[in-house]
Structure formats: C-alpha cells, structure tokens
Design a protein around this motif. Structure first.
Motif, PDB file in Angstrom:
ATOM      1  N   GLU A 101       0.843   3.925  39.690  1.00 12.80           N
ATOM      2  CA  GLU A 101      -0.376   4.424  39.066  1.00 12.80           C
ATOM      3  C   GLU A 101      -0.744   5.786  39.659  1.00 12.80           C
ATOM      4  O   GLU A 101      -0.572   6.025  40.863  1.00 12.80           O
ATOM      5  N   GLU A 102      -1.217   6.683  38.813  1.00  8.86           N
ATOM      6  CA  GLU A 102      -1.629   8.052  39.145  1.00  8.86           C
ATOM      7  C   GLU A 102      -0.456   9.008  39.342  1.00  8.86           C
ATOM      8  O   GLU A 102      -0.668  10.184  39.642  1.00  8.86           O
ATOM      9  N   ALA A 103       0.758   8.560  39.144  1.00  8.69           N
ATOM     10  CA  ALA A 103       1.909   9.461  39.228  1.00  8.69           C
ATOM     11  C   ALA A 103       1.987  10.343  37.987  1.00  8.69           C
ATOM     12  O   ALA A 103       1.376  10.056  36.953  1.00  8.69           O
ATOM     13  N   PHE A 104       2.785  11.415  38.107  1.00 13.57           N
ATOM     14  CA  PHE A 104       3.002  12.333  36.984  1.00 13.57           C
ATOM     15  C   PHE A 104       4.160  11.821  36.135  1.00 13.57           C
ATOM     16  O   PHE A 104       5.183  11.389  36.658  1.00 13.57           O
ATOM     17  N   LEU A 105       3.975  11.907  34.818  1.00 14.81           N
ATOM     18  CA  LEU A 105       4.985  11.417  33.889  1.00 14.81           C
ATOM     19  C   LEU A 105       5.589  12.557  33.090  1.00 14.81           C
ATOM     20  O   LEU A 105       4.858  13.409  32.561  1.00 14.81           O
ATOM     21  N   THR A 106       6.911  12.557  32.994  1.00 14.46           N
ATOM     22  CA  THR A 106       7.621  13.386  32.027  1.00 14.46           C
ATOM     23  C   THR A 106       8.670  12.533  31.348  1.00 14.46           C
ATOM     24  O   THR A 106       9.460  11.870  32.035  1.00 14.46           O
ATOM     25  N   ILE A 107       8.678  12.559  30.040  1.00 14.84           N
ATOM     26  CA  ILE A 107       9.756  11.936  29.265  1.00 14.84           C
ATOM     27  C   ILE A 107      10.364  13.038  28.412  1.00 14.84           C
ATOM     28  O   ILE A 107       9.686  13.643  27.587  1.00 14.84           O
TER      29      ILE A 107
END
Lengths: 113, 115
Positions: A15-21
């Motif tokens: 939780e609260e991490a940065f996401l890139t897809i």
C-alpha cells in the motif's frame, strides 16, 4: 495488424507504493487508447482514455499519457490502495476499423496492506 | 439501473449441448458485442452488431451464432458446445460519437464450463 502489448503480471505492491503498468501499441492511423479495470467477479469498467497524441487521461488517481513517438500509454498511480487490486487492461480503438477494440492480455495487480 | 444485463451468470454444459446467452442493454446504444475472456489471452471478439439488423464476425466466430433481436438485445448461441468453449463471456455495448467512440459498457459476464 493492430495490437496492444502490456506488461505481464502478476504485480504485487505494498500500500502507498508507486504503480506503473506498461502498455505499447501498434496501429495504423490515429487510434484512441484506453485503460479498463476488472474487479473480481465483475465486467470491465472504463478507467480512463485518451483520443489523440499528448492527451493525458486521468481518473481516481490513475493517469496515462498518449505518447505517439514511443507508441505507449503507460498507466501510473502515485500511491496505490488495497482497493486498487484488480486486473488492468490496455486497449485501443482503431480509427479506420470503426469501433472494434483490441485488448491487451491484462495485468493483475495485488496491493497488500 | 442503466447498463448491460447478461444471463445466466454461470452455466455448466455437457459436450454437444446447445445454449443461448442473453444480453440486453437499456442505454439505447447502437452497437453491441460479444467477447470471450481466457487466461493469458485477454478479450477476443466473437461477433458484433454495429446496428439493429446487422451482425459481423469478429476474431473467433467459429462455433457460435448471434442474433440481434432488436436494438436492446443481442444473443449468443452455442449450437454444439465443446470443451474449448469453456470461458467467461462478456457482452458490451457502445454508442459511437462523431469524433470517435466512447468506451464500452460491459455486462458482468457469463462463466461457462463445458465438460
């Protein structure tokens, strides 16, 4: 032919991490680009879209920018929540084939507390 | 509630049996679609109907037939089910605008197992 390639999952984040897809596309003409989200047991829901180069689509903290020079439409979110756990699909609508969509294979995201 | 309604939600068939998946939308959309979703393959278009009275094949039409009964309803029929047709089926509709197309509205899916 037209196609969409997105990064394979599954992706697991805290939780609260940065996401890139990542999502890249191949198309003739000038397609519209989309991100859809599918929560468990449900159909796909439109998350955001962009209809021309350099457009940025945004919704619920998610963003994606239509990059014609790199043929990309990467999905990002600055701080993910447990409720973001779902499968995410990149898609394009090719302008010269009416409104048929081409979907990527989907990326499963799990966010852990 | 406005949207796309699919029935049934779950179905188990024996090989060779037939069935019809029903789909109805109440948004007055012109175009309707049937997709199947399989692990690792995303969504693949089976058939679509750009307007009432017309239907066209998509990427994977073999083994299926469709009927656009009226503007609201678009059904998918499996005449002789095969295990390869085990999948999750989604119906969707869309209203094309002048500048392009809006995103689809999807139904919640039919999970079909053929044994």
């Amino acid at each position: 032919g037209d196609s969409v390639t997105q990064m394979e999952g599954p992706v697991t984040l805290s939780e609260e991490a940065f996401l890139t897809i990542n999502c890249t596309y191949t198309a003739t003409g000038y397609p519209s680009l989309f991100w859809y989200v599918q929560y468990p047991g449900e159909g796909l829901q439109l998350l955001l879209k962009a209809t021309k180069a350099d457009d940025k689509g945004s919704n619920k903290g998610f963003e994606a920018t239509y990059r014609k020079e790199t043929t990309s439409f990467h999905l990002e979110k600055g701080s993910v929540q447990v409720s973001d756990s779902a499968v995410y699909f990149c898609a394009l609508s090719a302008s010269n084939t009416g409104n048929q969509f081409y979907f990527g294979t989907g990326t499963s995201l799990t966010v852990i507390p | 509630n406005a949207g796309v309604t699919q029935t049934p939600k779950f179905q188990v068939l024996k090989t060779g049996q037939s069935m019809t998946l029903q789909c109805a939308q109440d948004m007055n959309h012109n175009s309707m679609y049937w997709y199947r979703q399989d692990p690792g393959m995303g969504l693949r278009l089976i058939y679509y109907s750009a307007s009432e009275g017309t239907t066209d094949k998509g990427e994977v039409p073999n083994g299926y037939n469709v009927s656009r009964l009226n503007k609201r309803e678009f059904s998918l029929r499996l005449e002789s089910a095969a295990p390869s047709q085990t999948s999750v089926y989604f119906c969707a509709s869309i209203q094309k605008d002048r500048g392009g197309s809006y995103g689809y509205t999807f139904g919640s899916g039919t999970r079909l197992t053929v044994v």
